[in-house]
Design an enzyme around this catalytic site. Structure first.
Site, PDB file in Angstrom:
ATOM      1  N   GLY A  41       0.776  -1.052   0.045  1.00  0.00           N
ATOM      2  CA  GLY A  41       0.155   0.077  -0.048  1.00  0.00           C
ATOM      3  C   GLY A  41       0.796   1.231   0.204  1.00  0.00           C
ATOM      4  O   GLY A  41       0.515   2.245  -0.569  1.00  0.00           O
ATOM      5  N   ASP A  97       0.429   3.419   4.296  1.00  0.00           N
ATOM      6  CA  ASP A  97      -0.661   4.011   3.663  1.00  0.00           C
ATOM      7  C   ASP A  97      -1.647   4.293   4.632  1.00  0.00           C
ATOM      8  O   ASP A  97      -2.019   5.653   4.742  1.00  0.00           O
ATOM      9  CB  ASP A  97      -1.225   3.091   2.601  1.00  0.00           C
ATOM     10  N   ASP A 100      -5.846   1.603  10.211  1.00  0.00           N
ATOM     11  CA  ASP A 100      -7.571   1.333  10.314  1.00  0.00           C
ATOM     12  C   ASP A 100      -7.565   1.001  11.823  1.00  0.00           C
ATOM     13  O   ASP A 100      -7.737   1.625  12.761  1.00  0.00           O
ATOM     14  CB  ASP A 100      -7.754   0.535   9.141  1.00  0.00           C
ATOM     15  N   LYS A 128      -7.507   6.633   9.845  1.00  0.00           N
ATOM     16  CA  LYS A 128      -8.858   6.230   9.821  1.00  0.00           C
ATOM     17  C   LYS A 128      -9.231   5.871  11.205  1.00  0.00           C
ATOM     18  O   LYS A 128      -8.959   4.560  11.491  1.00  0.00           O
ATOM     19  CB  LYS A 128      -9.205   5.236   8.714  1.00  0.00           C
ATOM     20  N   PHE A 149     -14.233   3.091   2.949  1.00  0.00           N
ATOM     21  CA  PHE A 149     -13.139   2.391   2.490  1.00  0.00           C
ATOM     22  C   PHE A 149     -12.618   3.366   1.512  1.00  0.00           C
ATOM     23  O   PHE A 149     -13.182   3.546   0.277  1.00  0.00           O
ATOM     24  CB  PHE A 149     -13.872   1.053   1.863  1.00  0.00           C
ATOM     25  N   LEU A 150     -11.212   3.159   1.265  1.00  0.00           N
ATOM     26  CA  LEU A 150     -10.620   4.079   0.520  1.00  0.00           C
ATOM     27  C   LEU A 150      -9.695   3.359  -0.508  1.00  0.00           C
ATOM     28  O   LEU A 150      -9.191   2.487  -0.194  1.00  0.00           O
ATOM     29  CB  LEU A 150      -9.781   5.288   1.310  1.00  0.00           C
ATOM     30  N   ASP A 156      -5.613  -0.248  -1.923  1.00  0.00           N
ATOM     31  CA  ASP A 156      -6.502  -1.193  -2.994  1.00  0.00           C
ATOM     32  C   ASP A 156      -7.567  -1.804  -2.373  1.00  0.00           C
ATOM     33  O   ASP A 156      -7.883  -1.551  -1.231  1.00  0.00           O
ATOM     34  CB  ASP A 156      -5.334  -2.412  -3.331  1.00  0.00           C
ATOM     35  N   ARG A 162      -4.947   0.834  -7.064  1.00  0.00           N
ATOM     36  CA  ARG A 162      -3.730   1.277  -6.442  1.00  0.00           C
ATOM     37  C   ARG A 162      -3.256   2.498  -7.378  1.00  0.00           C
ATOM     38  O   ARG A 162      -2.482   3.377  -6.530  1.00  0.00           O
ATOM     39  CB  ARG A 162      -2.722   0.218  -6.255  1.00  0.00           C
TER      40      ARG A 162
END
Ligand code: IMP
Ligand code: MG
Length: 174
Positions: A41, A97, A100, A128, A149-150, A156, A162
């Site tokens: 990521g 990246d 979460d 996040k 969800f990004l 990805d 990506r």
């Protein structure tokens, strides 16, 4: 094809990455720094960030996998590629990246701390917080995003999306 909504434009990412690079340059001046990118990521973020750090840094990558094809953490973190540099006694900056639940970063911090670096800090493009389980200090946060969800700029969904220069919310049909 899932729909997506732009949430962070390319020029906003660029501006923030420049600011992060400047802050890192200031904080580590005259100290040998090892910057470790977390694959896959972080590959785009790492490439852009590294070019904004005006210091003689060493660069390495580690690869962990915590996701299947789903949009939620499998809970199990597998290390699939280790770094090759010896980080003992060196300042280390982990570049991720997105944080979460924080479980991946918590495992990474344990793993790196065991190798006795002089210091260990974390830079994450996206913080996040919606599903956070492990308390993680992000020393250099890029953007805070409340939920969703990004994808894009390295992020990805099932290995797709990506390569976008900007970041989108992926709109799941649930
Ligand atoms: P955590 O262990 O739940 O903090 O998950 C961290 C990893 O899950 C990140 O390194 C990402 O690869 C992936 N991840 C978490 N949220 C997202 C997202 O919104 N989009 C894409 N990947 C994500
Ligand atoms: Mg991922």
């Amino acid at each position: 094809m899932l729909d997506k909504k732009l949430i962070i434009a390319e020029h906003d990412i660029k501006k923030r990455v420049n600011e992060l690079g400047a802050a890192i340059t200031r904080d580590y001046r005259d100290r040998p720094l090892v910057v470790v990118g977390i694959l896959n990521g972080a590959f785009i973020f790492m490439a852009d960030l590294a070019r904004q750090i005006a210091l003689p840094i060493e660069i390495d990558f580690i690869r962990v996998s915590s996701y299947g094809d789903k949009d939620h953490s499998s809970g199990k973190i597998t290390f699939t590629k280790d770094i090759e540099l010896d980080i003992t006694g060196k300042d280390v900056l982990l570049v991720e990246d997105i944080v979460d639940t924080g479980r991946t970063m918590a495992e990474l911090i344990k793993f790196f701390a065991a190798r006795k670096p002089a210091s260990l800090k974390v830079c994450a493009l996206i913080d996040k917080r919606e599903r956070r389980e492990a308390a993680i200090d992000i020393d250099y946060p890029g953007f805070t995003v409340a939920h969703g969800f990004l994808v894009g700029y390295g992020l990805d969904y099932a290995e797709q999306h990506r390569h976008y220069p900007e970041i989108y919310h992926l709109l799941m049909d649930k």
